[in-house]
Write a protein that holds these residues in place. Sequence first.
Motif, PDB file in Angstrom:
ATOM      1  N   VAL A 158       0.832  -1.198   0.000  1.00  0.00           N
ATOM      2  CA  VAL A 158       0.000   0.000   0.000  1.00  0.00           C
ATOM      3  C   VAL A 158       0.868   1.250   0.000  1.00  0.00           C
ATOM      4  CG1 VAL A 158      -1.792   1.271   1.247  1.00  0.00           C
ATOM      5  CG2 VAL A 158      -1.795  -1.223   1.275  1.00  0.00           C
ATOM      6  N   ASP A 159       0.489   2.213  -0.828  1.00  0.00           N
ATOM      7  CA  ASP A 159       1.075   3.545  -0.784  1.00  0.00           C
ATOM      8  C   ASP A 159       0.215   4.392   0.144  1.00  0.00           C
ATOM      9  OD1 ASP A 159       2.237   5.974  -1.131  1.00  0.00           O
ATOM     10  OD2 ASP A 159       1.669   6.218  -3.242  1.00  0.00           O
ATOM     11  N   ARG A 160       0.587   4.466   1.429  1.00  0.00           N
ATOM     12  CA  ARG A 160      -0.258   5.122   2.425  1.00  0.00           C
ATOM     13  C   ARG A 160      -0.333   6.632   2.222  1.00  0.00           C
ATOM     14  NH1 ARG A 160      -1.737   1.458   6.078  1.00  0.00           N
ATOM     15  NH2 ARG A 160      -0.449  -0.394   6.383  1.00  0.00           N
ATOM     16  N   ALA A 161       0.540   7.179   1.404  1.00  0.00           N
ATOM     17  CA  ALA A 161       0.476   8.617   1.143  1.00  0.00           C
ATOM     18  C   ALA A 161      -0.747   8.966   0.297  1.00  0.00           C
ATOM     19  CB  ALA A 161       1.747   9.090   0.448  1.00  0.00           C
ATOM     20  N   ASP A 162      -1.265   7.992  -0.444  1.00  0.00           N
ATOM     21  CA  ASP A 162      -2.446   8.203  -1.278  1.00  0.00           C
ATOM     22  C   ASP A 162      -3.687   7.872  -0.456  1.00  0.00           C
ATOM     23  OD1 ASP A 162      -4.536   7.994  -3.246  1.00  0.00           O
ATOM     24  OD2 ASP A 162      -2.961   7.872  -4.766  1.00  0.00           O
ATOM     25  N   LYS A 163      -4.606   8.835  -0.348  1.00  0.00           N
ATOM     26  CA  LYS A 163      -5.787   8.640   0.481  1.00  0.00           C
ATOM     27  C   LYS A 163      -6.712   7.558  -0.064  1.00  0.00           C
ATOM     28  CE  LYS A 163      -5.823  13.393   2.211  1.00  0.00           C
ATOM     29  NZ  LYS A 163      -6.585  14.641   2.333  1.00  0.00           N
ATOM     30  N   ARG A 164      -6.573   7.215  -1.340  1.00  0.00           N
ATOM     31  CA  ARG A 164      -7.430   6.186  -1.916  1.00  0.00           C
ATOM     32  C   ARG A 164      -7.071   4.790  -1.446  1.00  0.00           C
ATOM     33  NH1 ARG A 164      -6.499   7.321  -8.110  1.00  0.00           N
ATOM     34  NH2 ARG A 164      -4.379   7.354  -7.293  1.00  0.00           N
ATOM     35  N   SER A 165      -5.891   4.639  -0.866  1.00  0.00           N
ATOM     36  CA  SER A 165      -5.415   3.305  -0.501  1.00  0.00           C
ATOM     37  C   SER A 165      -6.286   2.666   0.577  1.00  0.00           C
ATOM     38  CB  SER A 165      -3.961   3.376  -0.029  1.00  0.00           C
ATOM     39  OG  SER A 165      -3.863   4.188   1.136  1.00  0.00           O
ATOM     40  N   ALA A 166      -6.732   3.441   1.567  1.00  0.00           N
ATOM     41  CA  ALA A 166      -7.509   2.877   2.665  1.00  0.00           C
ATOM     42  C   ALA A 166      -8.815   2.286   2.152  1.00  0.00           C
ATOM     43  CB  ALA A 166      -7.786   3.949   3.717  1.00  0.00           C
ATOM     44  N   ALA A 167      -9.520   3.011   1.267  1.00  0.00           N
ATOM     45  CA  ALA A 167     -10.774   2.506   0.717  1.00  0.00           C
ATOM     46  C   ALA A 167     -10.534   1.269  -0.147  1.00  0.00           C
ATOM     47  CB  ALA A 167     -11.474   3.591  -0.092  1.00  0.00           C
ATOM     48  N   THR A 168      -9.424   1.253  -0.870  1.00  0.00           N
ATOM     49  CA  THR A 168      -9.113   0.105  -1.721  1.00  0.00           C
ATOM     50  C   THR A 168      -8.826  -1.130  -0.890  1.00  0.00           C
ATOM     51  OG1 THR A 168      -8.147   1.642  -3.335  1.00  0.00           O
ATOM     52  CG2 THR A 168      -7.660  -0.686  -3.611  1.00  0.00           C
ATOM     53  N   VAL A 169      -8.065  -0.956   0.190  1.00  0.00           N
ATOM     54  CA  VAL A 169      -7.779  -2.084   1.080  1.00  0.00           C
ATOM     55  C   VAL A 169      -9.076  -2.612   1.690  1.00  0.00           C
ATOM     56  CG1 VAL A 169      -6.624  -2.757   3.226  1.00  0.00           C
ATOM     57  CG2 VAL A 169      -5.418  -1.356   1.559  1.00  0.00           C
ATOM     58  N   LEU A 170      -9.991  -1.710   2.037  1.00  0.00           N
ATOM     59  CA  LEU A 170     -11.280  -2.127   2.578  1.00  0.00           C
ATOM     60  C   LEU A 170     -12.032  -3.003   1.587  1.00  0.00           C
ATOM     61  CD1 LEU A 170     -13.532  -1.931   4.718  1.00  0.00           C
ATOM     62  CD2 LEU A 170     -14.309   0.144   3.584  1.00  0.00           C
ATOM     63  N   ILE A 171     -12.016  -2.652   0.309  1.00  0.00           N
ATOM     64  CA  ILE A 171     -12.680  -3.450  -0.718  1.00  0.00           C
ATOM     65  C   ILE A 171     -12.033  -4.828  -0.832  1.00  0.00           C
ATOM     66  CG2 ILE A 171     -13.185  -3.603  -3.173  1.00  0.00           C
ATOM     67  CD1 ILE A 171     -13.351  -0.578  -3.247  1.00  0.00           C
ATOM     68  N   ILE A 172     -10.704  -4.868  -0.793  1.00  0.00           N
ATOM     69  CA  ILE A 172      -9.994  -6.146  -0.900  1.00  0.00           C
ATOM     70  C   ILE A 172     -10.293  -7.030   0.303  1.00  0.00           C
ATOM     71  CG2 ILE A 172      -7.718  -7.221  -0.976  1.00  0.00           C
ATOM     72  CD1 ILE A 172      -6.738  -4.736  -2.503  1.00  0.00           C
ATOM     73  N   GLU A 173     -10.219  -6.459   1.511  1.00  0.00           N
ATOM     74  CA  GLU A 173     -10.483  -7.249   2.712  1.00  0.00           C
ATOM     75  C   GLU A 173     -11.923  -7.746   2.741  1.00  0.00           C
ATOM     76  OE1 GLU A 173      -9.374  -4.597   5.803  1.00  0.00           O
ATOM     77  OE2 GLU A 173      -7.243  -5.172   5.753  1.00  0.00           O
ATOM     78  N   ALA A 174     -12.866  -6.924   2.267  1.00  0.00           N
ATOM     79  CA  ALA A 174     -14.254  -7.358   2.205  1.00  0.00           C
ATOM     80  C   ALA A 174     -14.419  -8.512   1.213  1.00  0.00           C
ATOM     81  CB  ALA A 174     -15.155  -6.193   1.811  1.00  0.00           C
ATOM     82  N   ALA A 175     -13.717  -8.441   0.094  1.00  0.00           N
ATOM     83  CA  ALA A 175     -13.789  -9.522  -0.895  1.00  0.00           C
ATOM     84  C   ALA A 175     -13.212 -10.820  -0.337  1.00  0.00           C
ATOM     85  CB  ALA A 175     -13.046  -9.109  -2.166  1.00  0.00           C
ATOM     86  N   VAL A 176     -12.086 -10.733   0.379  1.00  0.00           N
ATOM     87  CA  VAL A 176     -11.486 -11.921   0.993  1.00  0.00           C
ATOM     88  C   VAL A 176     -12.421 -12.496   2.051  1.00  0.00           C
ATOM     89  CG1 VAL A 176      -9.566 -12.751   2.406  1.00  0.00           C
ATOM     90  CG2 VAL A 176      -9.126 -11.186   0.511  1.00  0.00           C
TER      91      VAL A 176
END
Length: 410
Positions: A122-140
């Motif tokens: 994750v590139d934590r400097a990009d604010k979009r990363s948190a929402a993207t990780v949430l989508i991935i974790e929800a899919a898993v």
Amino acid sequence: MRIRRIFSLLKMQVQASMRDRRTFWTMVLVPLLMMPVLVLVMPLLMAKIGTAVKLDRLSVAVEGQIPAALSAELSGGILPPLKLTPVENAEKAGDKFVVALRVPAVIPQAIGAHAATLQIYVDRADKRSAATVLIIEAAVARYNQALLAAKLSSLGISPSAMSPLKTSTISAKPGELGFNLLGMILPILLSIWTLVGGQATAIDTTVGERERATLEALLAAPISRAEVVLGKYLSVLVFGLSSGLLGLCGLGISTLIMKFGVSHSFGPIAAIALSAASAKLGLSVSLSLASGVQIALATLSLASVLSALVLLPCIYARSYKEAQMYVAPTAILAMLASAPVQMKDFFGEFAALFWLPLTGSIACISDALVGNARVGDLLAAISGNLALTTILLALALWTFKREAVIFRGV
């Protein structure tokens, strides 16, 4: 004062008001449908628009082979799907991608298989990363749930048996309401619904009777002026309170749909996403039996004041237009009464707030929506509203006894 004659007059006034079908259905449908739209549709719409703008099918680098079932989960759900882009090295893909996945050589496709870890860079400097990780974790999570459901089904066990323990979130500081847009909007909507529900009846039972020349026959009947005023007041209260309670029914329907309907139809992840979107927009609801009772009683107390407040100027008015002009400021007054509640967090606990007519009920409703129902505050609000209602009804009776006022439009 004869109760039977008061209720006979109340029945007559209610039947007369229900003859106007358009007004009746407006009082019923608007408050009943407004809350589901506000609590359910609005968060989904805002979440969909907001995440679409921020994510815009964000590309995710993928090193390795993702099974079809997991790939389908990443492309599903109520959130925007991800665009999976194959790369040779996920760790070095940070220059072009905000999020990258390293897929293990063997991904378990059944319960009992060897466990594996999906690495997320994750590139934590990009604010979009948190929402993207949430989508991935929800899919898993959905993928794991599907494997578990398949295994339990093969053993003849219901998947619900695997969730015997549930969670309940309780505020560490009960006195703090936090940001709750619904707690700010709902009391105002209840005030407006009560006014709209009672306004038509208040005008019809006063100015309407004067214009239809039926008021003289009523005054000639063996019934006192106090009984007439009380009967008219109760008819206004019935319609105003009905609109307010229908709004609360809409809130209850929304809560049940969010708690059971969404989870049953779209899965627990969808329910969590909807709850998260509602919380972010300040539309979350924390209702218990005590909170529901407090909201209902506070609404009844609020409707009692507003009904008397809208009836008094209608008795004095000479025409429909004049009555509407007199009634219009009551909506502004109801909104002004909510202003101290909106500033409550800035001043902390202020017990005298609940003794203020109208404002106290609004504060109780706002508190109850976040699970902070308190009996003492409710009793203070009811007392303040009861005092003002008594004064307004006394003024209405005094006005109704003045022949110069009653017959000045004749």
